[in-house]
Design an enzyme around this catalytic site. Structure first.
Site, short mmCIF file in Angstrom:
data_model
loop_
_atom_site.label_atom_id
_atom_site.label_comp_id
_atom_site.label_asym_id
_atom_site.label_seq_id
_atom_site.Cartn_x
_atom_site.Cartn_y
_atom_site.Cartn_z
N GLY A 216 0.82 -1.21 0.00
CA GLY A 216 0.00 0.00 0.00
C GLY A 216 0.85 1.25 0.00
O GLY A 216 2.08 1.19 -0.01
N ASP A 217 0.15 2.37 0.02
CA ASP A 217 0.78 3.69 -0.01
C ASP A 217 0.32 4.40 1.26
O ASP A 217 -0.89 4.60 1.46
CB ASP A 217 0.28 4.41 -1.27
N PHE A 218 1.26 4.76 2.13
CA PHE A 218 0.83 5.34 3.41
C PHE A 218 0.20 6.73 3.25
O PHE A 218 -0.34 7.28 4.21
CB PHE A 218 1.90 5.28 4.49
N HIS A 236 12.33 10.69 7.87
CA HIS A 236 13.38 11.60 7.36
C HIS A 236 13.37 11.74 5.83
O HIS A 236 14.03 12.63 5.31
CB HIS A 236 14.78 11.17 7.87
C1 LIG Z 1 14.68 5.06 3.44
S1 LIG Z 1 13.77 3.60 3.16
C2 LIG Z 1 13.81 2.83 4.76
C3 LIG Z 1 13.56 1.36 4.70
C4 LIG Z 1 13.67 0.63 6.03
N1 LIG Z 1 12.72 1.12 7.01
C5 LIG Z 1 15.09 0.72 6.55
O1 LIG Z 1 15.35 1.50 7.47
O2 LIG Z 1 15.96 0.03 5.99
C6 LIG Z 1 12.10 4.22 3.08
C7 LIG Z 1 11.08 3.17 2.75
O3 LIG Z 1 9.79 3.80 2.65
C8 LIG Z 1 9.07 3.13 1.63
N2 LIG Z 1 8.03 4.04 1.12
C9 LIG Z 1 8.23 5.19 0.42
N3 LIG Z 1 7.06 5.75 0.10
C10 LIG Z 1 6.09 4.95 0.61
C11 LIG Z 1 4.67 5.01 0.60
N4 LIG Z 1 4.03 6.03 0.01
N5 LIG Z 1 3.99 4.03 1.23
C12 LIG Z 1 4.65 2.99 1.82
N6 LIG Z 1 6.00 2.89 1.89
C13 LIG Z 1 6.72 3.85 1.27
C14 LIG Z 1 10.13 2.85 0.58
O4 LIG Z 1 9.74 1.83 -0.30
C15 LIG Z 1 11.33 2.50 1.42
O5 LIG Z 1 11.47 1.11 1.63
#
Ligand SMILES: C[S@@+](CC[C@H](N)C(=O)[O-])C[C@H]1O[C@@H](n2cnc3c(N)ncnc32)[C@H](O)[C@@H]1O
Length: 326
Positions: A216-218, A236
């Protein structure tokens, strides 16, 4: 830098990308993987990696000056930092180096004048995610890079926080789920939900009886109900307005007893070099997000209907900001 002539300070800073790029390229070529305990010459390493021997030798000479590989009588040998560029090292940083050096990420630094003048990155994080949805090979490098970056951090987080009181734990934006899997290993009666973008969930494949995958998309979809919500290096990635939307989505799904655990590097207010300040500019360039101080996290969480209970440093670059529903 004390005692260094000022022109040398500027020269070193203005050319620091040369050594950074050597780390990226050597990681990409897999040089550390083909260097064994016997050592090897640049020519031998070039044959094993398909590189140009002269160019590779010059890059390794520069890196060795920084302690990454060392020059010995038999050619190049490993040092502790160069071992981290091996794929099979338990704390391998090869995937992280490849991620930082991949063109779609590196180009944001070519375009750094754009955020400097407009405050906006060349490509914001939503656009970067959309790019990855269409470029699976690069998405895999990015997601593996994230997992590589957090390998040491995962151990630090599970050592610092007791996850056993929770029955259900949601890792929101949890990447490939390495942190969640490690948490579930420490909490044998808990189940976990990895909430991620569809292309990331597809890359993860299947869950297990205790780990379910939610695509999903948060910003658009409801989050699962859980006793604890973990968000590691997710807030961040976004400017305040978007970060507030993510926390509002968590607040909407969170039962009254839920706890939110934000795992992030906190910006120190002390002057002087600090990795959090580098990470903050990485976020400015790559995502349009930012690193935050403890009080900035408190304000964000407060506005979203949470109360920060404590901020606990972990034996890593990260702290855990713990909040409850207000
Ligand atoms: C910087 S990464 C961090 C991943 C993990 N939590 C870590 O620390 O290794 C940010 C994560 O947010 C997810 N993400 C970005 N936009 C998103 C959205 N709209 N809905 C859900 N997840 C999302 C990305 O796919 C990515 O895996």
């Amino acid at each position: 830098m004390d005692g260094m002539p000022p022109p040398q300070i500027i020269w070193d800073l203005a050319t620091a990308h040369a050594v950074a790029r050597c780390v990226h390229v050597v990681a990409d070529l897999g040089v550390a993987d083909v260097l064994d305990a016997n050592g090897a010459t640049a020519e031998e390493l070039a044959v094993r990696t398909g590189a140009n021997a002269d160019a590779l030798g010059r890059m390794l000479r520069l890196l060795a000056g920084h302690g990454v590989f060392a020059e010995g009588p038999q050619g190049y040998v490993h040092t502790e930092p160069s071992e981290l560029l091996r794929s099979d090292h338990p704390q391998s940083m090869r995937r992280f180096a490849r991620m930082i050096g991949m063109p779609v990420v590196w180009n944001d630094f070519t375009e750094l004048a754009k955020p400097a003048t407009t405050g906006e990155p060349a490509l914001n994080f939503g656009e970067l995610m959309a790019y990855f949805a269409d470029h699976p090979d690069e998405a895999t490098i990015f997601n593996q890079g994230m997992a590589g970056k957090s390998a040491g951090a995962v151990t630090a987080v599970i050592k610092t926080h007791d996850f056993t009181p929770y029955s259900t734990i949601a890792d929101v934006g949890g990447g490939h789920g390495d942190l969640l899997r490690a948490i579930l290993d420490t909490s044998p009666s808990a189940s976990g939900v990895l909430f991620e973008l569809p292309h990331v969930v597809a890359d993860v494949g299947v869950g297990s009886d205790r780990l379910s995958l939610a695509a999903g998309d948060f910003f658009a979809d409801p989050l699962p109900a859980a006793d604890a919500y973990v968000l590691m290096e997710v807030i961040h990635d976004w400017p305040d307005e978007k970060a507030a939307k993510i926390l509002a989505a968590v607040r909407k799904s969170a039962p009254a007893h839920a706890r939110v655990l934000i795992v992030e590097a906190l910006v120190t207010e002390a002057p002087g070099p600090h990795f959090s300040k580098t990470l903050d500019v990485l976020m400015l360039a790559i995502t349009g997000g930012r690193e935050r101080t403890p009080s900035e996290y408190e304000a964000l969480l407060d506005d979203a209907g949470f109360r920060v209970e404590r901020i606990v440093p972990t034996p890593s670059r990260y702290s855990i900001v713990e909040a409850t529903v207000a």
